[in-house]
Design an enzyme around this catalytic site. Structure first.
Site, PDB file in Angstrom:
ATOM      1  N   ASP A 176       0.991  -1.046   0.063  1.00  0.00           N
ATOM      2  CA  ASP A 176       0.143  -0.029   0.053  1.00  0.00           C
ATOM      3  C   ASP A 176       0.882   1.298  -0.159  1.00  0.00           C
ATOM      4  O   ASP A 176       1.974   1.345  -0.697  1.00  0.00           O
ATOM      5  CB  ASP A 176      -0.711  -0.230   1.275  1.00  0.00           C
ATOM      6  CG  ASP A 176      -2.217   0.632   1.083  1.00  0.00           C
ATOM      7  OD1 ASP A 176      -2.161   1.901   0.753  1.00  0.00           O
ATOM      8  OD2 ASP A 176      -3.107  -0.128   0.883  1.00  0.00           O
ATOM      9  N   HIS A 233      -3.374   6.197   3.644  1.00  0.00           N
ATOM     10  CA  HIS A 233      -4.250   5.026   3.235  1.00  0.00           C
ATOM     11  C   HIS A 233      -3.760   3.693   3.826  1.00  0.00           C
ATOM     12  O   HIS A 233      -4.554   2.885   4.423  1.00  0.00           O
ATOM     13  CB  HIS A 233      -4.183   4.803   1.720  1.00  0.00           C
ATOM     14  CG  HIS A 233      -5.272   3.908   1.278  1.00  0.00           C
ATOM     15  ND1 HIS A 233      -4.834   2.538   0.870  1.00  0.00           N
ATOM     16  CD2 HIS A 233      -6.574   4.074   0.636  1.00  0.00           C
ATOM     17  CE1 HIS A 233      -5.792   2.064   0.439  1.00  0.00           C
ATOM     18  NE2 HIS A 233      -6.824   2.880   0.355  1.00  0.00           N
ATOM     19  N   ASN A 330     -13.924   0.677  -6.940  1.00  0.00           N
ATOM     20  CA  ASN A 330     -14.786   1.549  -6.483  1.00  0.00           C
ATOM     21  C   ASN A 330     -15.623   2.300  -7.871  1.00  0.00           C
ATOM     22  O   ASN A 330     -16.059   3.381  -7.402  1.00  0.00           O
ATOM     23  CB  ASN A 330     -14.110   2.620  -5.575  1.00  0.00           C
ATOM     24  CG  ASN A 330     -13.820   2.456  -4.370  1.00  0.00           C
ATOM     25  OD1 ASN A 330     -13.807   0.999  -3.816  1.00  0.00           O
ATOM     26  ND2 ASN A 330     -12.922   2.954  -3.550  1.00  0.00           N
ATOM     27  N   SER A 398     -11.395  -0.697  -0.513  1.00  0.00           N
ATOM     28  CA  SER A 398      -9.840  -0.463   0.421  1.00  0.00           C
ATOM     29  C   SER A 398     -10.220  -0.978   1.887  1.00  0.00           C
ATOM     30  O   SER A 398      -9.479  -1.461   2.517  1.00  0.00           O
ATOM     31  CB  SER A 398      -9.197   0.646   0.298  1.00  0.00           C
ATOM     32  OG  SER A 398      -8.671   1.099  -0.998  1.00  0.00           O
TER      33      SER A 398
END
Length: 779
Positions: A176, A233, A330, A398
Site C-alpha cells: 500500500d 491509506h 470503487n 479498500s
C-alpha cells in the site's frame, strides 16, 4: 501503468440539515456458539451417603463400584469431582492464560453413559464445558464507532475474540502507501526484521535492501527500507487488520495481536506503478522463503489492465501459501463484464472483496460480480488509524478488504495448520447470506469472523441466476392522481431521510417481489433497504434497486407546502414530490411516481418555470435499476431535450413475473436480400430483429394479407435476432407483398417475380404452397 487506491473519501455537502432516518431493521440471525469442552475431562457427582471417589491422582484399574477403568480423579469440587480419562493432562495455566485443550462437544461420547451404567453411586456426569465472558468488548474508546466489528451487519468480532485475539506469530503484508509504524495503536503489532540492524546503513541480511526493519519502500526511483506512510491509506488499512486491542487507545483491529509488514509502493498522492507493486510482492515472496511467517497480504489498490508479470508474481505467492486479498474496486463496475485487476486475476489465492454498507446493502460505489467477486465486508464509514496518532473515517472496497485480511489472519492464528485454500474456503462457507448480495457477489455472503473461527459453516450452494428483466419506456399523456396533491405530507427533508412506504399490493420489480420501499427527498424510490449515505448526486443510471422518478439534488423542506405526499388505493400508489433544487433561489419541481398493481409504473414531472426546468433537467437521471448485475433501464441522464414540463412516461416490464426469465420482445424488424439485388422469388433473404431480452421468438408470415399456417422460431440474444430463409419461386406475373411478424413487430416487403407464369393472381392453394415452403425455409 498507474495503479490507484480503492478508498473513497466522504463527499461532504455543506449545509445545515436535520438528520432523521426512518428505517425498518431486519434482524440478522446469529448462529449459536458451538459448545466447547475440556478434552477427556468430566465433572461427576455422587449420591448422598456413598463412599468418596479415589484420592486425586489415583488411577482406577477397574470399576469396583468406583469409576470406569483408567479414570483419574483430579480434584474435589465439594459436591463433585473433576475426573479425567486416559492420559489427558491435568489443566494448568501460564501467566493467567488457560492452557487447557478444548474440543468441540461430541454428542457420541459414551464415557458418562458407561460410567452411570456401571456405577450406581454416580448421580450425574457431564463434560467440563468451556465458559467465558459473553462477547469480549475491548476498552478502546472508539470501539463503539466500529460498526464493521460489531454492528448488525458487521463481522461479529467480539464473539470471535472469546476464542482468539490473534497471534504475533502471524504476519500480514500490507502492500500500500506504507504504514505509520510509530502510531501508538499500531507500533506493538509492527513486524521487525530480525536479520537487520537498525540505522547502520548496511544490508545485514543480504536480501538487497538496507535497513528494511519494518518493510520496504519502492515508491520512488531508489528503493529504501523505510515504509513510513505519507498518505494515510495504508495506515488506515493496518488499523482494521491489527489495531492493538484493549490498550485504552483509539480503535481495535480484527487482530489484537498480529505482525504487520509494510510494503510501500504507492506515493504520497496515492498512485504508483505496476512494476512497484510487483517488486513489493516479490519482496514478500522472498521473505516468506527466508522463514517469515507471512500468511496473508492485503491489496487495497487497482488499476490498469491484465499483466502477465503481475499474474506470475501473485502465482508465486500462491505457491508460497500466501493469500492475496484484493479490493474489487470503487467504480460501481460489473467485474464479470469488465475485469478489475488485481482482484480479477483467476488464481486460487486471490480473494476479491466488495464493500457493504451498515444497512446491509452493497455500497453504491462498490464493484461487484456474480462470478468474479467472492464476498462482501464492511467498507463504508470505517474508522481507523491514520498517521501521526490520528484517526479518520474512510469508505471504499479498500476498507472492506482489511476486514477479510484480518479475519484470515485471526483464523490462521487459531488454526495455524490450515492451508491457504482451506482458510479461504472457511471464509466463504462461514459467511452470512444476504438477499442484497444474491447474484451480486459469487457467494452471496458477507464476512462473519465469529462463524469462521468457530467453524460454523454451510457450504456455499451453487448459484442460481436471478432472471434478468428489461423494461420498455414510452412517452404518454398522463394526468397524475390528484389525490396526491392534497394528501398528508410524510416527509419534509433534505438529506439522509428515508421514509418507509407500505404498498397495498405486491409489486414485482426486476424479478423480485416487494410490499414496501423507501422514499428519498431526492426524487428516488428504493426497493429494499435505503442507502446509508447521502444520495443527492445523480449518476449514469438510477441507484441500485430503485426507480429514479427525477434523481437530482432536491430540497423538500423550505416551505410549508413542500415535501413528499402519498396517496394510494387497492390498485395504485402515487408518490408526489414538491421541492426546489438545492441552491436555487426559487422555482419548484413537482414530481410524481405511480406504482400500479399490474407491475407497471408511471412518472410525471412539472416545473414552475423554464429556468427551473433547464437547471434540473441538466442534472437529473430518470430510469430504473435493479440489484447489481440485473442491469438498468435509463430514459435520460442530464438531458434537457428529454426532460421537460408535463413529461409523462410509462415503464412496462418485458419479462415473466413467474421468474421464468426474460421474455424476448421485438420492437423492430428488417428484411433484406442476401447479397446484392432486390427481394425476389427463388432468392435468399434475412430477417433481423431488434428489441429487448433473451429467448425464443416466433416468426409468422402473410402473403398478400393472407396469413400463412405454421410458425418458424429464432432466438433473441441481448435484444438482437437474425434469421434467414429462401423465397419460393412464384407462379405469378406480378409482385406480391410478404409480411413477417415476430414478438410484437412486423415488416412488409415486396417480392418480385423471377419466373413468369400464365396467371396474374395466386390461388389459395398456391398461397398455401408458397407459405409452407417459405416458413419451412426460415432458420
Amino acid at each position: 501503468m498507474v495503479v490507484m487506491l480503492y478508498s473513497k473519501p466522504l463527499t461532504v455537502k455543506i449545509k445545515l440539515i436535520t438528520v432523521l432516518v426512518f428505517a425498518a431493521i431486519a434482524v440478522q440471525a446469529q448462529a449459536e456458539q458451538p459448545k466447547l469442552v475440556a478434552k477427556d475431562r468430566y465433572i461427576i457427582t455422587q449420591r448422598a451417603q456413598t463412599a468418596a471417589f479415589s484420592l486425586p491422582g489415583a488411577i482406577l484399574s477397574g470399576n469396583q463400584g468406583m469409576l470406569i477403568a483408567g479414570a483419574r480423579v483430579e480434584r474435589n469440587l465439594g459436591t463433585g469431582s473433576l475426573v479425567t480419562k486416559g492420559n489427558a493432562p491435568q489443566a494448568f495455566s501460564i501467566n493467567g492464560e488457560d492452557s487447557t485443550e478444548y474440543v468441540a462437544f461430541d454428542a457420541d461420547d459414551t464415557f458418562c453413559a458407561e460410567l452411570m451404567a456401571s456405577d450406581s453411586s454416580v448421580q450425574s456426569c457431564n463434560p467440563d464445558y468451556k465458559v467465558s465472558v459473553l462477547g469480549v468488548t475491548p476498552n478502546d474508546p472508539k470501539f463503539a464507532q466500529l460498526w464493521g466489528m460489531n454492528g448488525q451487519y458487521g463481522i461479529d468480532a467480539p464473539r470471535a475474540w472469546d476464542l482468539t485475539k490473534g497471534s504475533s506469530d502471524v504476519v500480514v503484508a500490507i502492500i500500500d502507501t506504507g504504514v505509520d509504524y510509530n502510531h501508538p495503536d499500531l507500533s506493538a503489532n509492527i513486524w521487525t526484521n530480525s536479520g537487520e540492524i537498525a540505522g547502520d546503513g548496511v544490508d545485514n541480511d543480504g536480501n538487497g535492501y538496507k535497513d528494511d526493519i519494518h518493510g520496504i519502500n519502492v515508491s520512488g526511483s531508489s528503493p529504501t527500507g523505510n515504509p513510513m506512510d505519507n498518505n494515510s491509506h495504508g495506515s488506515h488499512v493496518a488499523g482494521t487488520i491489527g489495531g492493538l486491542g484493549n490498550n485504552g487507545t483509539g480503535v481495535v483491529g480484527v487482530n489484537w495481536h498480529v505482525k504487520i509488514m509494510g510494503l510501500k509502493f504507492l506515493a504520497a498522492n496515492g498512485s504508483g506503478s505496476l512494476s512497484g507493486a510487483i517488486q513489493a510482492i516479490n519482496y514478500m515472496n522472498m521473505m516468506k522463503a527466508r522463514g517469515v511467517n507471512i500468511r496473508v497480504s492485503n491489496n487495497s489498490w487497482g488499476g490498469g489492465g491484465y499483466s502477465q508479470a503481475m499474474f506470475d508474481a501473485i502465482s508465486r505467492a500462491n505457491d508460497a501459501g500466501i493469500i492475496f486479498a484484493a479490493a474489487a474496486g470503487n467504480e460501481s463496475n460489473d467485474n464479470d463484464a469488465s475485469p478489475s485487476y488485481p482482484a480479477s486475476y483467476n488464481l486460487p489465492n486471490v480473494v476479491s472483496v466488495a464493500a457493504l454498507e451498515s444497512s446491509g446493502n452493497l455500497a453504491g460505489f462498490s464493484n461487484y460480480g456474480a462470478q468474479s467477486v467472492d464476498i462482501a465486508a464492511p467498507g463504508a464509514d470505517i474508522v481507523s488509524t491514520t498517521p501521526n496518532n490520528t484517526y479518520a473515517s474512510y469508505s471504499g472496497t479498500s476498507m472492506a478488504t482489511p476486514h477479510v485480511s484480518g479475519a484470515l489472519a485471526l483464523l490462521l492464528a487459531n488454526e495455524p495448520g490450515l492451508s491457504a485454500s482451506q482458510a479461504i474456503q472457511r471464509v466463504y462457507d462461514a459467511g452470512v447470506p444476504l438477499s442484497t448480495l444474491t447474484n451480486v457477489v459469487r457467494t452471496g455472503r458477507t464476512l462473519n469472523v465469529a462463524r469462521m473461527v468457530y467453524n460454523e459453516t454451510d457450504p456455499v450452494p451453487p448459484q442460481v441466476d436471478l432472471p434478468a428483466c428489461n423494461y420498455s419506456v414510452e412517452q404518454i399523456p398522463f394526468t397524475p392522481n390528484s389525490a396526491a396533491d392534497a394528501a398528508a405530507i410524510v416527509q419534509q427533508a433534505d438529506e439522509l431521510n428515508f421514509v418507509r412506504i407500505d404498498l397495498p399490493f405486491t409489486f414485482n420489480f426486476k424479478q423480485r417481489e416487494f410490499v414496501s420501499g423507501y422514499v428519498s427527498p431526492n426524487g428516488v424510490f428504493y426497493f429494499g433497504n435505503p442507502p446509508s449515505s447521502m444520495d443527492y448526486q445523480n449518476s449514469a443510471a438510477a441507484p441500485y434497486n430503485s426507480i429514479a422518478a427525477l434523481h437530482t439534488d432536491l430540497v423538500a423542506n423550505l416551505g410549508t407546502t413542500q415535501g413528499v405526499r402519498v396517496a394510494s388505493d387497492q390498485n395504485s400508489v402515487t408518490i408526489r414530490w414538491e421541492a426546489k433544487q438545492y441552491g436555487a433561489s426559487s422555482g419548484l419541481a413537482y414530481v410524481y411516481l405511480q406504482l400500479n398493481s399490474d407491475n407497471s409504473s408511471r412518472t410525471f414531472v412539472r416545473f414552475q418555470d423554464a429556468k427551473t426546468q433547464s437547471a434540473i433537467a441538466s442534472t437529473a437521471t430518470v430510469g430504473l435499476n435493479g440489484a447489481p448485475g440485473q442491469g438498468s433501464d435509463t430514459y435520460a441522464v442530464n438531458a434537457p431535450a428529454k426532460v421537460y414540463n408535463n413529461l409523462g412516461l410509462q415503464w412496462n416490464k418485458l419479462c415473466d413475473d413467474n421468474g421464468a426469465g426474460n421474455s424476448a420482445v421485438v420492437t423492430k424488424l428488417a428484411v433484406s436480400a442476401v447479397g446484392k439485388g432486390t427481394l425476389s422469388s427463388g432468392k435468399k433473404f434475412k430477417i433481423k430483429g431488434k428489441g429487448f431480452g433473451n429467448g425464443p421468438i416466433a416468426i409468422q408470415a402473410a402473403v398478400n394479407g393472407q396469413a400463412c399456417e405454421g410458425v418458424a422460431y429464432d432466438t433473441m440474444v441481448d435484444g438482437a435476432s437474425s434469421a434467414a430463409g429462401t423465397f419460393p419461386k412464384l407462379f405469378s406475373s406480378k409482385p406480391i407483398r410478404v409480411t413477417f411478424s415476430a414478438g410484437g413487430a412486423s415488416r412488409s416487403a415486396q417480392v418480385n417475380a423471377r419466373k413468369i407464369g400464365v396467371k396474374s393472381k395466386l390461388s389459395a392453394k398456391q398461397v398455401a404452397s408458397f407459405c409452407s415452403k417459405l416458413v419451412g425455409s426460415i432458420h
